[in-house]
Design an enzyme around this catalytic site. Structure first.
Site, PDB file in Angstrom:
ATOM      1  CE  LYS A   2      -1.200   2.237   3.525  1.00  0.00           C
ATOM      2  NZ  LYS A   2      -1.697   2.956   4.716  1.00  0.00           N
ATOM      3  CG  ASN A   3       2.968   2.381   3.491  1.00  0.00           C
ATOM      4  OD1 ASN A   3       1.847   2.876   3.562  1.00  0.00           O
ATOM      5  ND2 ASN A   3       3.600   1.891   4.542  1.00  0.00           N
TER       6      ASN A   3
ATOM      7  CB  CYS B 271      -3.515   7.000  11.918  1.00  0.00           C
ATOM      8  SG  CYS B 271      -3.557   5.520  10.877  1.00  0.00           S
TER       9      CYS B 271
ATOM     10  NE  ARG C  54       1.265  10.190  10.928  1.00  0.00           N
ATOM     11  CZ  ARG C  54       0.791   9.118  10.314  1.00  0.00           C
ATOM     12  NH1 ARG C  54       1.565   8.397   9.545  1.00  0.00           N
ATOM     13  NH2 ARG C  54      -0.463   8.763  10.471  1.00  0.00           N
TER      14      ARG C  54
ATOM     15  CG  ASP D 261       3.997   1.587   9.589  1.00  0.00           C
ATOM     16  OD1 ASP D 261       3.662   2.431  10.447  1.00  0.00           O
ATOM     17  OD2 ASP D 261       3.931   1.813   8.372  1.00  0.00           O
TER      18      ASP D 261
ATOM     19  NE  ARG E 117      -6.192   4.742   6.419  1.00  0.00           N
ATOM     20  CZ  ARG E 117      -5.063   5.005   7.085  1.00  0.00           C
ATOM     21  NH1 ARG E 117      -4.982   4.766   8.370  1.00  0.00           N
ATOM     22  NH2 ARG E 117      -4.021   5.505   6.449  1.00  0.00           N
TER      23      ARG E 117
END
Length: 434
Positions: free
Chosen positions: A22-23, A116, A121, A312, A404
């Site tokens: 996904k990233n 999130c 961030r 993560d 997600r």
């Protein structure tokens, strides 16, 4: 709303296929806006974030079609350089539209991001970096409004402190079609960024220093569409490895396919093997076999930017420590307040103490099923891991966080012996029922 119901105590056996990243997929999608024409992306996971970002792209005028994990993006027409709040608030990665639209259109109006519900961030690195490359930037009622004088960024130099994946991606998106050269120092070197740079190069971008901390960009007048394949998801791989270590049967290997173990970084692999779990990587680096030990050894970890231990995976590692004999710590140097999963795991019997950016876990106490609530993407999967080894039944609520970033997780785990199912529930009613 949906939840996962997990009946704990069943062993994990068989083969788990790792989904595409996904990233990495989200920056690849943003890059597809830069050239005029049709770009085809293979190996795109079916996730909520992918759907959301596809909607954001359609707002600009691009066509996005998905079939069998293949995205066809027609960016022949991108004439509305805006990413609205209603979509961007759902995921921080939508902020990639800032660099993509600035590169493609010379201007952009992008909502400040959401995502999130943990941790500051800030987008300062993105904005200051783009300014250094020649962008004019203003803030207007929650939107970032950016312009490139004369339609293209003139180029420049910027050093990230600290290194940032998202900001590195945004600056590269904007700089590739600039009128001059740019230099990005202390750039992120995560595998997702490397794959993204490989796609930019395939489209005709002139980049030097890919995979290093300094990337030189020579702007080009245009890029061309490509067909490009995404890489496996390293965080899902690490999650499955931890699942096999805590829920597997000793002497009965669990196999993971479609892998890239080198994307995990040596710190994770070294820590994992320190637990006593046996890990065998095949010569092609596409299959990993994990065998659970008779007893897990606790290993303390400290997260760091790649190639450090991935932040993560720290929530999942906390669950591994709960299953080990002894005490160990998890220290997060990337995000200091990423411990929202600890109170929920405590409801299941986790013995842990949080102090600043560190949690100390006392392992060896059996976990018990409970009603728990997801608070963010990685916290949600840590609750599922805990539920797999807990005694009794666990209800994991608010799994829209999980959706997600994990593709068909309950289906994959079910095929490997875990008793898990998805159910609809009324959260308000559940609260009043205790």
């Amino acid at each position: 709303m949906e939840k996962l119901v997990v009946h704990g105590g069943q062993p994990l056996t068989g083969t788990l296929s790792v989904s595409a990243s996904k990233n990495a997929a989200l920056p690849l999608m943003a890059a597809a806006l830069l050239p005029h024409g049709v770009t085809v992306l293979d190996q795109i996971p079916q996730l909520r974030d992918i759907t959301t970002f596809s909607h954001v792209m359609r707002i600009t005028g691009a066509s996005v079609q998905c079939m069998d994990r293949k995205l066809t993006i027609d960016a022949s027409r991108v004439d509305f350089p805006e990413a609205p709040y209603d979509l961007v608030k759902k995921m921080r990665a939508s902020f990639y539209m800032l660099g993509a639209l600035l590169g493609r259109c010379g201007q952009a109006r992008v909502s400040l991001p959401g995502g999130c519900a943990w941790g500051p961030r800030p987008v300062d690195l993105h904005l200051e970096g783009l300014k250094a490359l020649g962008a004019e930037i203003d803030l207007d009622e929650g939107y970032v409004v950016a312009h490139a004088p004369r339609g293209r960024l003139s180029g420049g130099s910027y050093r990230f402190e600290p290194s940032s994946v998202g900001a590195t991606v945004n600056l590269l998106l904007a700089a590739c079609l600039g009128s001059g050269g740019s230099r990005i120092e202390n750039a992120a070197i995560e595998p997702d960024v490397l794959v993204f740079c490989e796609m930019l190069t395939a489209m005709g971008a002139k980049l030097e220093g890919i995979g290093t901390r300094t990337i030189e960009v020579e702007g080009v007048a245009e890029l061309h569409p490509v067909q490009f394949s995404n890489c496996p998801d390293r965080i899902e791989l690490g999650t499955f490895m931890i699942a096999a270590a805590i829920a597997g049967i000793p002497d009965q290997p669990v196999v993971m396919t479609h892998t890239r173990s080198d994307h995990l970084g040596n710190e994770f692999l070294d820590a994992f093997q320190g637990t006593g779990a046996k890990c065998i990587i095949d010569d092609s680096n596409s299959t990993i076999t994990v065998t659970a030990p008779e007893r897990l050894t606790p290993v303390s970890i400290t997260t760091g930017i790649y190639p450090g231990f991935p932040t993560d995976l720290q929530a999942q590692w906390t669950v591994l420590l709960a299953c080990a004999d002894g005490s160990a710590t998890v220290t997060d140097q990337v995000y200091g307040d990423r411990f929202n999963h600890i109170p929920e795991l405590a409801r299941m019997g986790l013995m842990a103490h949080v102090s600043g950016n560190q949690v100390t876990v006392q392992g060896g106490k059996p976990l018990s099923g409970a009603r728990v609530m997801s608070t963010d993407l990685r916290a949600s999967v840590s609750l599922v891991l805990a539920a797999m080894v807990a005694k009794g039944t666990t209800h994991v609520g608010r799994i829209y966080h999980l959706d997600r970033g994990y593709e068909a997780l309950e289906s994959k785990l079910s095929q490997c012996g875990i008793q898990i199912r998805r159910e609809q529930y009324d959260e308000f009613a559940a609260v009043h029922q205790g």
